[in-house]
Design an enzyme around this catalytic site. Structure first.
Site, PDB file in Angstrom:
ATOM      1  N   ASP A  96      15.485   0.091  -3.975  1.00 32.84           N
ATOM      2  CA  ASP A  96      14.498   0.401  -4.975  1.00 32.84           C
ATOM      3  C   ASP A  96      13.434   1.321  -4.451  1.00 32.84           C
ATOM      4  O   ASP A  96      13.463   2.615  -5.040  1.00 32.84           O
ATOM      5  CB  ASP A  96      13.994  -0.484  -5.254  1.00 32.84           C
ATOM      6  CG  ASP A  96      12.553  -1.653  -4.631  1.00 32.84           C
ATOM      7  OD1 ASP A  96      13.593  -0.663  -3.134  1.00 32.84           O
ATOM      8  OD2 ASP A  96      12.417  -2.488  -4.517  1.00 32.84           O
ATOM      9  N   ASP A  99       9.661   3.283   1.453  1.00 32.57           N
ATOM     10  CA  ASP A  99       8.160   4.009   2.030  1.00 32.57           C
ATOM     11  C   ASP A  99       7.706   4.333   3.174  1.00 32.57           C
ATOM     12  O   ASP A  99       8.170   6.252   3.750  1.00 32.57           O
ATOM     13  CB  ASP A  99       7.486   2.615   1.528  1.00 32.57           C
ATOM     14  CG  ASP A  99       6.061   2.674   1.790  1.00 32.57           C
ATOM     15  OD1 ASP A  99       5.408   3.154   1.118  1.00 32.57           O
ATOM     16  OD2 ASP A  99       5.409   2.128   1.629  1.00 32.57           O
ATOM     17  N   LYS A 127       8.627   7.203  -1.189  1.00 29.90           N
ATOM     18  CA  LYS A 127       7.204   8.046  -1.013  1.00 29.90           C
ATOM     19  C   LYS A 127       7.295   8.939   0.055  1.00 29.90           C
ATOM     20  O   LYS A 127       7.194   7.782   1.625  1.00 29.90           O
ATOM     21  CB  LYS A 127       6.673   6.851  -0.875  1.00 29.90           C
ATOM     22  CG  LYS A 127       5.667   5.836  -2.207  1.00 29.90           C
ATOM     23  CD  LYS A 127       4.636   4.859  -2.391  1.00 29.90           C
ATOM     24  CE  LYS A 127       4.691   3.455  -2.878  1.00 29.90           C
ATOM     25  NZ  LYS A 127       4.109   2.874  -2.534  1.00 29.90           N
ATOM     26  N   PHE A 148       1.253   2.109  -5.377  1.00 25.97           N
ATOM     27  CA  PHE A 148       2.071   0.776  -4.953  1.00 25.97           C
ATOM     28  C   PHE A 148       2.699   0.547  -6.762  1.00 25.97           C
ATOM     29  O   PHE A 148       1.734   0.712  -7.940  1.00 25.97           O
ATOM     30  CB  PHE A 148       0.948  -0.437  -5.216  1.00 25.97           C
ATOM     31  CG  PHE A 148       1.650  -1.149  -5.037  1.00 25.97           C
ATOM     32  CD1 PHE A 148       2.401  -1.310  -3.856  1.00 25.97           C
ATOM     33  CD2 PHE A 148       1.832  -2.340  -5.631  1.00 25.97           C
ATOM     34  CE1 PHE A 148       3.147  -2.437  -3.487  1.00 25.97           C
ATOM     35  CE2 PHE A 148       2.574  -2.991  -5.585  1.00 25.97           C
ATOM     36  CZ  PHE A 148       2.822  -3.794  -4.177  1.00 25.97           C
TER      37      PHE A 148
END
Ligand code: 5GP
Length: 174
Positions: A96, A99, A127, A148
């Site tokens: 998904d 990060d 990100k 977030f």
């Protein structure tokens, strides 16, 4: 708390089609095994495979990262292991979000130990500015700012997975 829309349902759909076309072209006649990383990638995987026009298989691999609810610690535990062998297979990991990169690094290492023929990564969101360890993403949906996010399978304390779009949480807003 408010969800601020970031990526619409239509934008996601168009991007998933684009990614599926790339994967279909690259894996023609290879019968890849797509491994959805639970829980966040379940909707992405479901939409993606329905747009592939090649022979393929689906599997799931569950990981959980210890830490606060909006931060990764880098200590990852397997919550659902594979139920089939991936030895000599062409594996595509379906994630998904990337990060810090720590979860993906752990997953990639785990799969390389399983003597796969090849392993590539398809991630819906990235990100980049949060990266702690270097990881390669072979197929990427969207680069997003350091917010977030929730929706389209992605949760906050198990909520919001059912949203058809992706938004970020405004923790200040009541
Ligand atoms: P990393 O190990 O790359 O720091 O984190 C990867 C995992 O952290 C993702 O698979 C996801 O489960 C979680 N994560 C990272 N950023 C977000 C975010 O913005 N929203 C949610 N809900 N989970 C996130």
């Amino acid at each position: 708390m408010k969800v601020v829309p970031l990526i619409s349902k239509e934008e996601i759909e168009a991007k998933v089609s684009e990614l599926a076309a790339q994967i279909s072209a690259d894996y023609k006649d290879k019968n890849p095994i797509l491994i959805g990383i639970l829980n966040g990638a379940f909707i992405f995987l479901a939409d993606l495979v329905r747009k592939l026009d090649i022979s393929c298989e689906c599997e799931f691999f569950g990981v959980a990262s210890y830490g606060l609810s909006t931060e990764t610690s880098g200590i990852v535990k397997i919550t659902k292991d594979l139920t089939t062998s991936v030895e000599k297979r062409d594996v595509i990991i379906i994630e998904d979000i990337v990060d810090t990169g720590l979860t993906l690094k752990f997953i990639q290492k785990t799969f390389k130990l399983k003597k796969v023929n090849s392993v590539r990564v398809c991630a819906l969101l990235d990100k980049k500015e949060r990266r702690d360890v270097e990881v390669d993403i072979d197929y990427l949906g969207f680069s997003i700012p350091n917010k977030f996010v929730v929706g389209y399978g992605i949760d906050y304390n198990e909520r919001y997975r059912n949203l058809s779009y992706i938004g970020y949480l405004d923790f200040e807003e009541k």
